[in-house]
Structures are given as structure tokens and as C-alpha cells.
Design an enzyme around this catalytic site. Structure first.
Site, PDB file in Angstrom:
ATOM      1  N   ASP A 132       0.842  -1.198   0.000  1.00  0.00           N
ATOM      2  CA  ASP A 132       0.000   0.000   0.000  1.00  0.00           C
ATOM      3  C   ASP A 132       0.879   1.251   0.000  1.00  0.00           C
ATOM      4  O   ASP A 132       2.040   1.200   0.396  1.00  0.00           O
ATOM      5  CB  ASP A 132      -0.903  -0.012   1.236  1.00  0.00           C
ATOM      6  CG  ASP A 132      -2.213   0.700   1.000  1.00  0.00           C
ATOM      7  OD1 ASP A 132      -2.324   1.417  -0.018  1.00  0.00           O
ATOM      8  OD2 ASP A 132      -3.129   0.556   1.829  1.00  0.00           O
ATOM      9  N   ARG A 185      -2.129  -0.681  -8.409  1.00  0.00           N
ATOM     10  CA  ARG A 185      -3.498  -0.308  -8.028  1.00  0.00           C
ATOM     11  C   ARG A 185      -3.541   1.215  -8.059  1.00  0.00           C
ATOM     12  O   ARG A 185      -2.799   1.879  -7.338  1.00  0.00           O
ATOM     13  CB  ARG A 185      -3.847  -0.798  -6.626  1.00  0.00           C
ATOM     14  CG  ARG A 185      -5.231  -0.284  -6.142  1.00  0.00           C
ATOM     15  CD  ARG A 185      -5.330  -0.250  -4.628  1.00  0.00           C
ATOM     16  NE  ARG A 185      -5.331  -1.569  -4.054  1.00  0.00           N
ATOM     17  CZ  ARG A 185      -4.893  -1.835  -2.822  1.00  0.00           C
ATOM     18  NH1 ARG A 185      -4.390  -0.874  -2.071  1.00  0.00           N
ATOM     19  NH2 ARG A 185      -4.922  -3.064  -2.355  1.00  0.00           N
TER      20      ARG A 185
END
Length: 308
Positions: A132, A185
């Protein structure tokens, strides 16, 4: 709404409120809209339910900065257990990890070592590790770690990253990541950033998101477009149709508890959808960032509470 967004981001750093919220019954009830539960079993149960609806999953054990190596290893152990259980139960899920939870701010070498071991475990269980992205002060070190791990012959393709469209640098970062063969992402970004590094206006963030999404869609790599914004989704669908890009070449990603109607609609249309499912006792910062992204969620949650 910008005032509310700033207020919720500020509250996400309030230690006293966090301590109260994470240890109260009311706090747990409030968080249940966006958080699957407190333990691994809660997460795996919800994962199975989402899989039954035809959607992929990403599991995230909530928690951010740790202060010791022991804490970092304990956090990593949760993910190792997740990878084993995902394989044993034949669930369709990968994992998402914050490097600060693996000790990044104390010892970047430790965080990289832990991430590499998780990538090895993911590869061994036919899975995938997503790293992330956090605030902009950590962007470069996070990118460097992911690129180094992906460059290892036995780990290439087993690790991916998140890129935020509100940062000026993101186009150059995506160009490099595509060249390196790293899965991305794409999201808009949920941290409060200074004007010298990020677009201050939503319209500019949106325009950049569309541009970056088009870059990803045209690349030979399978990427994820993380958004609940129907305009962004429509733009991606239109571009993919015009360029005859197969629907199985990419996926839309959405958060657990947000726009379930849209998730079902995309599945019915034949698109791949992945639901990001967070769990854990340290849910407060994540919860406040979700409210910051969409303050209307406050009114929705209050309405649901009064209905009970």
C-alpha cells in the site's frame, strides 16, 4: 466538504479519540460498516462471502507505524497466517500491506526484508502481495523497495504497489513501474498533502486519474483501478471498449462497505471486481480516512445507527 475532509484527517491522528473509539462498543459498531471484524477468522469469513458473490478480495490487517522490530514481525506473522489460510480454504484473495506496519519508519532495511519474505510466501502459495502507499514523504522509499523486490528473478510479478493520482509525480512513477513489469493499483489518494506535491483541486485529481488509468489499461500488465466514482469507471470502460481491451485484462477495486450496488452492477456487466477488506483492532485511522474521502458516509452511518 473540503472543511469536513480536513477535519476527519486531523481526527485520524487524535490519539485520545482513537484509544476511546477502538476500545468502545459504540466505536466497534460504527466501524463495522467499513471493517470486517477484529480477527483473522472474521476476515476469512467475510472473504468467503464476497467470493460467493463472484468478486475477488484483498485482505488488509489494519495497523500503521510500529515502534519496534518485534511489533513489525508480529504484524508480518498475521499476513503469513493469512496466506496459509487463504490457500488452505481455497479463497480468492491476495494481501495488502503497509510498510510502516513492517517497521519502515524505524528501519527501512527491516521493512524490505519482511516484505521480501511475504512476497516469497505469496509466490509459494500462488498468491500476490500488494504494498500500500502512504503519505508522500514515504512515496520514494516505498517505490524503491517494491522495485528492488520485483527485480529479483524468483519474485518478479509477485509484488505490486499503489499509486495515487493526486500526486504530481505519479505519471512518471507509472511509466517506470510499467517498464519494470510491476502491477499497479490506481487510487486518488486519502492523505492531506501540501500543494507543492499534490493537485489541490478535485477536478485536476480526476483528470489525472483518467490519464493514468488509460496508461495502465494500455500496458501489457494486469492492473487494478480503485475507485467508487462512476465518472472514472465510465471513462475507463469507454476507453477499454474503444481500444478493444478485454475486460479480463484489468479489474475495478472497491472498499468493503462502499457502493455495494455498483460492485454488483459491474459483476453483472462482466467486469472483474476486487473488494478491499480491512480487519483488525487498530481500525480507527482507516475509518476516519474513509469518512474524509466521502463525508456523506457520516450521515449514512448515523442513519443506520438510529435504525437499530
Amino acid at each position: 466538504m473540503p472543511v469536513l475532509r480536513s477535519a476527519f484527517i486531523a481526527l485520524s491522528h487524535n490519539r485520545s479519540l482513537r484509544k476511546f473509539a477502538e476500545h468502545s462498543t459504540v466505536g466497534g459498531k460504527l466501524s463495522s460498516r467499513f471493517v470486517a471484524g477484529l480477527d483473522i477468522e472474521d476476515a476469512l469469513r467475510v472473504c468467503a462471502q464476497i467470493n460467493q458473490q463472484g468478486m475477488h478480495v484483498t485482505l488488509d490487517s489494519l495497523g500503521e507505524s510500529v515502534t519496534t522490530a518485534d511489533e513489525a514481525h508480529r504484524a508480518a506473522d498475521i499476513y503469513h497466517r493469512l496466506l496459509d489460510q487463504i490457500a488452505a480454504r481455497k479463497l480468492d484473495s491476495n494481501i495488502s500491506v503497509k510498510l510502516t506496519q513492517m517497521g519502515l519508519t524505524q528501519d527501512p532495511a527491516l521493512a524490505e526484508q519482511i516484505a521480501a519474505r511475504l512476497a516469497q510466501h505469496a509466490r509459494a502459495t500462488s498468491n500476490f502481495l500488494r504494498i500500500d502507499m502512504e503519505d508522500s514523504t514515504l512515496t520514494q522509499v516505498t517505490l524503491d523497495i517494491v522495485r528492488r523486490i520485483n527485480s529479483l528473478a524468483d519474485l518478479r510479478g509477485s509484488i505490486g504497489i499503489v499509486i495515487q493520482s493526486y500526486l504530481f509525480r505519479s505519471q512518471a512513477d507509472i511509466e517506470q513501474l510499467i517498464a519494470d513489469g510491476v502491477r499497479v493499483r490506481l487510487c486518488k489518494g486519502a492523505y492531506k498533502e501540501p500543494a507543492e506535491v499534490a493537485f489541490p483541486k478535485k477536478a485536476d485529481v480526476d483528470d489525472n486519474y483518467v490519464k493514468l488509468a488509460e496508461m495502465l489499461l494500455q500496458s501489457p500488465i494486469y492492473h487494478g483501478l480503485a475507485t467508487h466514482d462512476e465518472k472514472m469507471i465510465a471513462a475507463a470502460k469507454s476507453f477499454a471498449a474503444q481500444r478493444k481491451i478485454d475486460r479480463n485484462h484489468f479489474e475495478f477495486q472497491m472498499l468493503f462497505g462502499v457502493r455495494r450496488d455498483l460492485q454488483r452492477k459491474l459483476i453483472a456487466e462482466g467486469y472483474n471486481v476486487r473488494v478491499y477488506i480491512p480487519f483488525g483492532r487498530e481500525w480507527y485511522p482507516y475509518f476516519m480516512r474513509r469518512l474524509a474521502e466521502r463525508p456523506a458516509n457520516v450521515f449514512f452511518i448515523a442513519k443506520q445507527m438510529f435504525r437499530q
